[in-house]
Design an enzyme around this catalytic site. Structure first.
Site, PDB file in Angstrom:
ATOM      1  N   HIS A 104       1.650  10.461  45.649  1.00 26.46           N
ATOM      2  CA  HIS A 104       2.221  10.042  46.938  1.00 26.46           C
ATOM      3  C   HIS A 104       1.129  10.020  48.006  1.00 26.46           C
ATOM      4  CE1 HIS A 104       6.020   9.725  49.357  1.00 26.46           C
ATOM      5  NE2 HIS A 104       5.139   9.942  50.317  1.00 26.46           N
ATOM      6  N   ASN A 111      -7.700  13.134  49.883  1.00 27.81           N
ATOM      7  CA  ASN A 111      -8.246  12.776  48.578  1.00 27.81           C
ATOM      8  C   ASN A 111      -7.347  11.688  47.997  1.00 27.81           C
ATOM      9  OD1 ASN A 111     -10.031  14.951  48.837  1.00 27.81           O
ATOM     10  ND2 ASN A 111      -8.650  16.337  47.770  1.00 27.81           N
ATOM     11  N   HIS A 128       6.449   6.015  48.375  1.00 28.75           N
ATOM     12  CA  HIS A 128       5.601   6.573  47.319  1.00 28.75           C
ATOM     13  C   HIS A 128       4.570   5.567  46.820  1.00 28.75           C
ATOM     14  CE1 HIS A 128       4.783   9.263  43.841  1.00 28.75           C
ATOM     15  NE2 HIS A 128       4.599   8.130  43.182  1.00 28.75           N
ATOM     16  N   HIS A 186      -0.834  11.034  50.779  1.00 27.98           N
ATOM     17  CA  HIS A 186      -0.819  12.270  51.562  1.00 27.98           C
ATOM     18  C   HIS A 186      -2.241  12.789  51.730  1.00 27.98           C
ATOM     19  CE1 HIS A 186      -1.391  14.074  47.592  1.00 27.98           C
ATOM     20  NE2 HIS A 186      -1.651  15.229  48.184  1.00 27.98           N
ATOM     21  N   CYS A 210       8.337  12.820  48.129  1.00 33.86           N
ATOM     22  CA  CYS A 210       9.282  11.781  48.533  1.00 33.86           C
ATOM     23  C   CYS A 210      10.458  12.418  49.278  1.00 33.86           C
ATOM     24  CB  CYS A 210       9.785  11.027  47.303  1.00 33.86           C
ATOM     25  SG  CYS A 210       8.543   9.951  46.534  1.00 33.86           S
ATOM     26  N   GLN A 216      -4.398  16.590  53.416  1.00 37.77           N
ATOM     27  CA  GLN A 216      -4.242  18.035  53.576  1.00 37.77           C
ATOM     28  C   GLN A 216      -4.984  18.504  54.815  1.00 37.77           C
ATOM     29  OE1 GLN A 216      -4.412  20.459  49.820  1.00 37.77           O
ATOM     30  NE2 GLN A 216      -5.198  18.550  48.934  1.00 37.77           N
ATOM     31  N   CYS A 260       8.548  13.058  42.204  1.00 36.89           N
ATOM     32  CA  CYS A 260       7.533  13.388  43.212  1.00 36.89           C
ATOM     33  C   CYS A 260       8.099  14.349  44.255  1.00 36.89           C
ATOM     34  CB  CYS A 260       7.039  12.118  43.892  1.00 36.89           C
ATOM     35  SG  CYS A 260       5.889  12.444  45.256  1.00 36.89           S
TER      36      CYS A 260
END
Length: 350
Positions: A169, A158, A118, A171, A75, A173, A72
């Site tokens: 992971h 999303n 993660h 997250h 991470c 945007q 990933c």
């Protein structure tokens, strides 16, 4: 809160956000042999029939797609395995997207990593970490709003492969658009028409007041926030979250609303994970902050709000956008909004 800015090997900006304002973070170097970022990859084309802008970003075809956890890129870095985050640990980190939809004068795209873990989710974070993410969203909104070419800042998350996520992971945007998005233009036009019909009343204020008075679609109503399933919800489970005091963007939230937000938002996310019952995979969702456009003549009429929705309509079943939705933008919702709100109230605190 402490903010520490640094650069990645290809010149992209990386910012660490730490809860403890006394933390002195020494940014780790990025050892990767990356080429400098190209800022001319995006093209914005205008559709004259719909009067809307479309982003052409063919370079995104090569972006990372669902790597295993051990590979990933979000991470923390480990010896022999450098990632987008050079540090060995972090709380919240924001960096310029390596495969952005918007570049250069066509805007900017950033990635917001909510945690170094993660295998967790936003819903599993504590209130302090959720508050730190809110602080990061607010700080990035301020920084991006100061760019001359940016007209609107959009913070969103999303979650789930069903939504189209390419990295597992936790997250989100941030998109900084060089134009006002079509959805926002429609909301502003509706607000203007409502004001003209009602002698200057605000559409968002009246909508929230009507939902609170009716009550059948209200999911949470606190001292500073109201969450409800809209009367004409498009998605099977869709909640709109408004601060009780109307403000145009995250920057304008007062301390009371900012303090209460983590508890309210985490409760909504956790209810989304409960609505389909135990044994179901985590609920896929989109969580989207709607903020007023910048330097817009009707900016003060807009109301900051968060829209949270899932495409799952029942256990093991997804809502796909078919002919009516994709071809004509007429949504057909299989779940009555009142039933969705009742279900979201039923799963409180379980």
């Amino acid at each position: 809160m402490r903010k520490t800015a640094t650069k990645l090997a290809d010149g992209r900006e990386l910012i660490y956000y730490d809860l403890d304002g006394d933390v002195i973070r020494e940014p780790a170097d990025d050892p990767r042999p990356l080429h400098p970022v190209t800022t001319t990859l995006t093209e914005i084309r205008h559709d004259p029939i719909l009067d809307e802008d479309v982003v052409i970003a063919s370079h995104r075809q090569t972006r990372t797609f669902l790597p295993p956890a051990e590979a990933c890129p979000l991470c923390p870095s480990r010896p022999g395995r450098p990632t987008e985050i050079p540090a060995s640990d972090y709380e919240v980190a924001v960096f310029e997207n390596r495969f952005p939809s918007l570049t250069g004068n066509a805007g900017r795209c950033e990635v917001v990593c909510f945690t170094a873990d993660h295998h967790t989710s936003f819903a599993a974070l504590g209130p302090d970490r959720a508050a730190l993410v809110l602080a990061a969203w607010t700080d990035r909104t301020a920084e991006l709003a100061a760019l001359p070419s940016v007209r609107q800042v959009f913070c969103f998350e999303n979650r789930g492969e069903e939504i189209g996520v390419t990295l597992g992971h936790p997250h989100g945007q941030i998109y900084a658009y060089p134009f006002v998005t079509p959805r926002t233009e429609r909301m502003l036009a509706s607000a203007a028409a409502h004001a003209a019909r009602t002698g200057g009343r605000n559409l968002f204020d009246d909508t929230v007041a009507a939902e609170r008075e009716d009550g059948s679609r209200v999911v949470l109503d606190t001292a500073h926030w109201t969450a409800f399933v809209p009367y004409a919800a498009r998605w099977p489970y869709e909640v709109h979250l408004h601060p009780r005091r109307r403000v145009p963007d995250l920057l304008a939230l007062d301390d009371a609303a900012r303090t209460e937000f983590p508890q309210v938002y985490l409760e909504l996310l956790r209810r989304f994970d409960r609505i389909f019952g135990e044994g179901e995979p985590p609920t896929p969702y989109v969580s989207a902050w709607h903020q007023a456009p910048l330097r817009h003549p009707r900016r003060s009429e807009f109301a900051l709000h968060l829209e949270l929705f899932t495409i799952r309509r029942a256990p093991g079943k997804l809502k796909f956008l078919a002919g009516s939705e994709s071809g004509m933008n007429v949504f057909i919702n299989d779940v009555p909004p009142e039933a969705a709100a009742e279900r979201l109230r039923e799963v409180a605190g379980k």
